[in-house]
Design a protein around this motif. Sequence first.
Motif, short mmCIF file in Angstrom:
data_model
loop_
_atom_site.label_atom_id
_atom_site.label_comp_id
_atom_site.label_asym_id
_atom_site.label_seq_id
_atom_site.Cartn_x
_atom_site.Cartn_y
_atom_site.Cartn_z
N MET A 192 0.83 -1.19 0.00
CA MET A 192 0.00 0.00 0.00
C MET A 192 0.87 1.25 0.00
O MET A 192 2.03 1.21 0.41
CB MET A 192 -0.93 0.03 1.22
CG MET A 192 -2.12 -0.90 1.14
SD MET A 192 -3.32 -0.59 2.46
CE MET A 192 -4.68 -1.64 1.93
N GLY A 195 0.69 5.69 0.83
CA GLY A 195 -0.14 6.74 1.44
C GLY A 195 0.67 7.63 2.35
O GLY A 195 1.89 7.76 2.21
N GLU A 202 -3.72 7.33 6.09
CA GLU A 202 -4.60 6.79 5.05
C GLU A 202 -3.73 6.17 3.96
O GLU A 202 -2.82 6.82 3.43
CB GLU A 202 -5.48 7.89 4.45
CG GLU A 202 -6.49 8.48 5.41
CD GLU A 202 -7.62 7.53 5.77
OE1 GLU A 202 -7.87 6.58 4.98
OE2 GLU A 202 -8.24 7.71 6.83
N LYS A 233 -3.73 3.32 0.38
CA LYS A 233 -4.50 2.62 -0.65
C LYS A 233 -3.68 1.46 -1.20
O LYS A 233 -2.46 1.55 -1.34
CB LYS A 233 -4.88 3.58 -1.79
CG LYS A 233 -5.96 4.58 -1.42
CD LYS A 233 -6.39 5.38 -2.64
CE LYS A 233 -7.52 6.34 -2.27
NZ LYS A 233 -7.98 7.13 -3.44
N THR A 252 -8.33 -0.11 1.34
CA THR A 252 -7.76 1.03 2.04
C THR A 252 -7.41 0.63 3.47
O THR A 252 -8.01 -0.29 4.03
CB THR A 252 -8.75 2.22 2.08
OG1 THR A 252 -9.95 1.82 2.78
CG2 THR A 252 -9.08 2.70 0.68
N SER A 265 -6.85 2.60 7.18
CA SER A 265 -6.88 3.83 7.98
C SER A 265 -6.22 3.54 9.33
O SER A 265 -6.49 2.50 9.94
CB SER A 265 -8.32 4.30 8.20
OG SER A 265 -8.95 4.59 6.97
#
Length: 287
Positions: A191, A193, A210, A212, A255, A257
């Motif tokens: 990921m 971010g 955050e 992605k 995603t 968080s």
Amino acid sequence: MKKEYLIFASIIAAIAVIALIGRSLITGFAIKQIKGAFPEYEVTVGNAEIKSVDLISFSDIDIAKGDTNRYRVKELDIRFTPLTPFSRTIPKVSVDGCSIVVSSPKGKLKELVQFPKAKAGPMFIIESLEINDLVLEIHTSDFDTTALVRANASIKRDISYDAVVKLEKINLGLLAKILGAGEKVDISGKMGGEISLSGKDLRIDAIKGEFKAIDPGGTVIIKDEEFINTLARQSKQPVEMIRDSFKFYNYTSGTLSVSKDKDAILLHLLMEGSQGKRDLTIALHGF
């Protein structure tokens, strides 16, 4: 009058000599200090300049250990006062255009990272440390990422910090291990971010991030039975359904968080794939 001119000329000449010799002495001192902290590294300092009565600036600092580890600093500014040598307090240090590269495709990160060696005796206190545009590149057998870091810190008996980190890509499996969830969740994929955090020493006071998923996605397998039971209670769904949902789940998009609730860091994963959607929250306590 002639005597005054001679005195004035002598002062100007003395200042010029101090400026020339001082720069050489400061550069030599800086190299000696850096080599003391990194004894196995090659160290060069491009330039040292006394910019004002309270500011010394170093530029083009290069600290290297073969082709594996390299630290570069475009500019390092140190603010001081006449009392700094006695109080051992530095009001401010600014670092601009810094890069840290650790590259060894066959090596492991923990075996390659080398921290500066602290000198014996009293240490200097840095009241304010400002880091602008620190590029961190790690390419090892167990870690592959590039990050941009901007941070402010105060280094006294403890270290207070406030930082923003942009991650081009991070391996989720390694992240789970770092955060102590590796025994509960087996996760693959990468990921990218941004995450911001602040705290003191190892304590994290605030964190928010955050991320992605990067194509082509990855897999999630929950291995811990107690964790499966917890998810079942939280979602009010049968344990068997939760176990089957995360027996071997493939996701193509998702995603992550990151947030903080009291003493726990929360990782909230939203994923989607051919087997449907999955919603997973992991609470890491002790922060």
